[in-house]
Design a protein around this motif. Structure first.
Motif, PDB file in Angstrom:
ATOM      1  N   ILE A 284      -4.674  -5.810   1.786  1.00 55.23           N
ATOM      2  CA  ILE A 284      -5.780  -6.361   0.997  1.00 55.23           C
ATOM      3  C   ILE A 284      -5.558  -5.995  -0.462  1.00 55.23           C
ATOM      4  CG2 ILE A 284      -8.302  -6.435   0.723  1.00 55.23           C
ATOM      5  CD1 ILE A 284      -8.494  -5.291   3.571  1.00 55.23           C
ATOM      6  N   ASP A 285      -5.878  -6.920  -1.382  1.00 57.01           N
ATOM      7  CA  ASP A 285      -5.626  -6.651  -2.791  1.00 57.01           C
ATOM      8  C   ASP A 285      -6.765  -5.858  -3.437  1.00 57.01           C
ATOM      9  OD1 ASP A 285      -7.712  -8.421  -3.412  1.00 57.01           O
ATOM     10  OD2 ASP A 285      -6.384 -10.085  -3.909  1.00 57.01           O
ATOM     11  N   ASN A 286      -6.591  -5.565  -4.717  1.00 68.88           N
ATOM     12  CA  ASN A 286      -7.569  -4.726  -5.431  1.00 68.88           C
ATOM     13  C   ASN A 286      -8.925  -5.410  -5.591  1.00 68.88           C
ATOM     14  OD1 ASN A 286      -6.268  -6.528  -7.414  1.00 68.88           O
ATOM     15  ND2 ASN A 286      -7.429  -5.391  -8.963  1.00 68.88           N
ATOM     16  N   ASN A 287      -8.945  -6.729  -5.610  1.00 67.59           N
ATOM     17  CA  ASN A 287     -10.208  -7.443  -5.787  1.00 67.59           C
ATOM     18  C   ASN A 287     -11.047  -7.499  -4.514  1.00 67.59           C
ATOM     19  OD1 ASN A 287     -10.180  -8.155  -8.557  1.00 67.59           O
ATOM     20  ND2 ASN A 287      -8.601  -9.681  -8.131  1.00 67.59           N
ATOM     21  N   HIS A 288     -10.484  -7.022  -3.406  1.00 65.80           N
ATOM     22  CA  HIS A 288     -11.210  -7.040  -2.128  1.00 65.80           C
ATOM     23  C   HIS A 288     -11.205  -5.649  -1.487  1.00 65.80           C
ATOM     24  CE1 HIS A 288     -10.132 -11.279  -2.866  1.00 65.80           C
ATOM     25  NE2 HIS A 288     -11.295 -11.539  -2.272  1.00 65.80           N
ATOM     26  N   ASP A 289     -11.308  -4.618  -2.340  1.00 68.38           N
ATOM     27  CA  ASP A 289     -11.464  -3.226  -1.875  1.00 68.38           C
ATOM     28  C   ASP A 289     -10.263  -2.738  -1.068  1.00 68.38           C
ATOM     29  OD1 ASP A 289     -14.084  -3.494  -2.942  1.00 68.38           O
ATOM     30  OD2 ASP A 289     -14.807  -4.253  -1.025  1.00 68.38           O
ATOM     31  N   GLY A 290      -9.062  -3.121  -1.497  1.00 67.09           N
ATOM     32  CA  GLY A 290      -7.860  -2.781  -0.758  1.00 67.09           C
ATOM     33  C   GLY A 290      -7.674  -1.292  -0.524  1.00 67.09           C
ATOM     34  N   VAL A 291      -7.931  -0.475  -1.543  1.00 66.13           N
ATOM     35  CA  VAL A 291      -7.772   0.974  -1.386  1.00 66.13           C
ATOM     36  C   VAL A 291      -8.788   1.522  -0.395  1.00 66.13           C
ATOM     37  CG1 VAL A 291      -7.987   3.210  -2.556  1.00 66.13           C
ATOM     38  CG2 VAL A 291      -6.719   1.348  -3.645  1.00 66.13           C
ATOM     39  N   LEU A 292     -10.054   1.174  -0.581  1.00 66.19           N
ATOM     40  CA  LEU A 292     -11.112   1.706   0.285  1.00 66.19           C
ATOM     41  C   LEU A 292     -10.949   1.244   1.732  1.00 66.19           C
ATOM     42  CD1 LEU A 292     -14.191   1.374  -2.094  1.00 66.19           C
ATOM     43  CD2 LEU A 292     -12.970   3.453  -1.444  1.00 66.19           C
ATOM     44  N   GLN A 293     -10.554  -0.010   1.917  1.00 59.24           N
ATOM     45  CA  GLN A 293     -10.359  -0.503   3.284  1.00 59.24           C
ATOM     46  C   GLN A 293      -9.182   0.199   3.948  1.00 59.24           C
ATOM     47  OE1 GLN A 293     -12.493  -2.233   4.730  1.00 59.24           O
ATOM     48  NE2 GLN A 293     -13.547  -3.562   3.279  1.00 59.24           N
ATOM     49  N   THR A 294      -8.136   0.475   3.189  1.00 54.23           N
ATOM     50  CA  THR A 294      -6.976   1.181   3.745  1.00 54.23           C
ATOM     51  C   THR A 294      -7.339   2.620   4.088  1.00 54.23           C
ATOM     52  OG1 THR A 294      -5.476  -0.203   2.433  1.00 54.23           O
ATOM     53  CG2 THR A 294      -4.576   1.840   3.334  1.00 54.23           C
ATOM     54  N   ILE A 295      -8.102   3.277   3.209  1.00 54.54           N
ATOM     55  CA  ILE A 295      -8.551   4.650   3.500  1.00 54.54           C
ATOM     56  C   ILE A 295      -9.403   4.677   4.757  1.00 54.54           C
ATOM     57  CG2 ILE A 295      -9.992   6.558   2.685  1.00 54.54           C
ATOM     58  CD1 ILE A 295      -9.111   5.872  -0.157  1.00 54.54           C
ATOM     59  N   ASN A 296     -10.280   3.698   4.897  1.00 50.51           N
ATOM     60  CA  ASN A 296     -11.116   3.595   6.097  1.00 50.51           C
ATOM     61  C   ASN A 296     -10.256   3.590   7.355  1.00 50.51           C
ATOM     62  OD1 ASN A 296     -13.901   3.686   6.116  1.00 50.51           O
ATOM     63  ND2 ASN A 296     -14.161   1.581   5.440  1.00 50.51           N
ATOM     64  N   GLN A 297      -9.200   2.778   7.326  1.00 51.36           N
ATOM     65  CA  GLN A 297      -8.323   2.667   8.494  1.00 51.36           C
ATOM     66  C   GLN A 297      -7.552   3.970   8.721  1.00 51.36           C
ATOM     67  OE1 GLN A 297      -8.290  -0.020  10.674  1.00 51.36           O
ATOM     68  NE2 GLN A 297      -7.183   1.522  11.865  1.00 51.36           N
ATOM     69  N   LEU A 298      -7.110   4.614   7.649  1.00 58.83           N
ATOM     70  CA  LEU A 298      -6.385   5.877   7.776  1.00 58.83           C
ATOM     71  C   LEU A 298      -7.265   6.950   8.394  1.00 58.83           C
ATOM     72  CD1 LEU A 298      -4.491   5.954   4.351  1.00 58.83           C
ATOM     73  CD2 LEU A 298      -3.467   5.660   6.618  1.00 58.83           C
ATOM     74  N   ILE A 299      -8.522   6.995   7.981  1.00 52.33           N
ATOM     75  CA  ILE A 299      -9.446   7.977   8.539  1.00 52.33           C
ATOM     76  C   ILE A 299      -9.676   7.736  10.025  1.00 52.33           C
ATOM     77  CG2 ILE A 299     -11.829   8.816   8.490  1.00 52.33           C
ATOM     78  CD1 ILE A 299     -11.797   8.398   5.463  1.00 52.33           C
ATOM     79  N   LYS A 300      -9.791   6.470  10.409  1.00 46.54           N
ATOM     80  CA  LYS A 300      -9.950   6.140  11.836  1.00 46.54           C
ATOM     81  C   LYS A 300      -8.747   6.611  12.632  1.00 46.54           C
ATOM     82  CE  LYS A 300     -12.896   2.049  11.237  1.00 46.54           C
ATOM     83  NZ  LYS A 300     -12.982   0.574  11.369  1.00 46.54           N
ATOM     84  N   ASN A 301      -7.556   6.465  12.026  1.00 44.88           N
ATOM     85  CA  ASN A 301      -6.337   6.893  12.716  1.00 44.88           C
ATOM     86  C   ASN A 301      -6.232   8.400  12.818  1.00 44.88           C
ATOM     87  OD1 ASN A 301      -5.634   4.203  12.901  1.00 44.88           O
ATOM     88  ND2 ASN A 301      -4.250   4.251  11.136  1.00 44.88           N
ATOM     89  N   GLU A 302      -6.991   9.116  11.941  1.00 42.45           N
ATOM     90  CA  GLU A 302      -6.961  10.578  11.956  1.00 42.45           C
ATOM     91  C   GLU A 302      -7.736  11.145  13.145  1.00 42.45           C
ATOM     92  OE1 GLU A 302      -6.096  13.229   9.031  1.00 42.45           O
ATOM     93  OE2 GLU A 302      -4.511  11.801   9.506  1.00 42.45           O
ATOM     94  N   ARG A 303      -8.651  10.361  13.675  1.00 46.61           N
ATOM     95  CA  ARG A 303      -9.537  10.866  14.732  1.00 46.61           C
ATOM     96  C   ARG A 303      -8.781  11.075  16.046  1.00 46.61           C
ATOM     97  NH1 ARG A 303     -14.409   6.559  13.381  1.00 46.61           N
ATOM     98  NH2 ARG A 303     -15.052   7.491  11.426  1.00 46.61           N
TER      99      ARG A 303
END
Length: 278
Positions: free
Chosen positions: A259-278
């Protein structure tokens, strides 16, 4: 391996093209970061006062790498800065005046860790742009005399925004041969070059934080979209170039966001990384 620190570039990466971000989503993500003891760091070519404004509700709980690595804060406390000596500063101005005239440079900004200065002759249009990226900006009668007029201040960065007719690749070729070896010049996007202490890069700043927090490289996640982010992206196997970044940036990162910067690419990627941490 668990994530302990996330560092992200701002403009073109964390921020949308209109320099805003999704505050509601960030609040949710930040709560998750706190819950997992993950430290969040904003890493930008712009100033600490600007970053403070962007994250005014979170300043005490995060870190800041500003001016492309010239200034590092933990919360509101200055952790490290890399001043430029007066002789080198004068050399930069001399070289700029030798090769470029007023029609070639839109904005010349000279900064300390907390404040930035511009010439009083700068247009209102350009001054408003500078305020967006530097926040705490003061006009002075002659920007080229600021070093002698304020000898006790520690200057950390010179920012030059060139007019559109100037080829930045030629700028790099021209200036690299004349700048003192104690200085480094990096492109920060938006036709802007930043000149500072050779030790003042995002990569070096992040390395200092890595040592401070005693982190392994693969416990760090980085996000970026531009040339001045490459060192930071190379530090870790968990690096992400933005979908909107140029291909030359993407191929040098371990991953590219979907996802690009105009569609919350960083935040969406962090969200997925956190889910993978569980």
């Amino acid at each position: 391996m668990s994530i302990k620190l996330i560092a992200t570039d701002m403009d073109g990466t964390f921020l949308r093209d209109d320099h805003t971000y999704n505050h509601a989503l960030f609040a949710k993500v930040f709560r998750q970061l706190e819950r997992h003891n993950i430290y969040f760091v904003a890493a930008s070519g712009s100033s600490f006062p600007r970053l403070q404004r962007e994250f005014k509700d979170y300043t005490a709980k995060m870190g800041f790498i500003s001016q492309n690595g010239s200034v590092i804060h933990l919360g509101s406390k200055l952790f490290k800065s890399f001043p430029i000596d007066q002789e080198s500063l004068a050399r930069v101005i001399h070289v700029l005046d030798r090769f470029y005239g007023p029609q070639d440079i839109n904005q010349l900004v000279i900064s300390t860790s907390e404040k930035s200065y511009v010439d009083q002759g700068m247009s209102a249009h350009d001054f408003n742009i500078v305020k967006l990226f530097y926040e705490n900006v003061e006009r002075v009668p002659d920007i080229r005399q600021i070093f002698t007029q304020r000898p006790t201040e520690d200057f950390t960065k010179i920012s030059i925004n060139f007019a559109n007719h100037i080829d930045l690749k030629r700028v790099a070729t021209t200036l690299d041969g004349y700048l003192p070896p104690s200085l480094i010049m990096e492109n920060s996007g938006f036709n802007t070059d930043l000149i500072g202490n050779a030790a003042a890069t995002k990569q070096n700043a992040l390395s200092l934080l890595q040592s401070h927090f005693n982190l392994k490289a693969n416990e760090i996640v980085t996000f970026g979209d531009n040339e001045n982010d490459l060192g930071m992206l190379a530090m870790t196997s968990q690096s992400y170039a933005m979908q909107n970044a140029q291909p030359i940036i993407q191929i040098q990162a371990a991953h590219t966001t979907t996802i690009d910067n105009n569609h919350d690419g960083v935040l969406q990627t962090i969200n997925q990384l956190i889910k993978n941490e569980r």
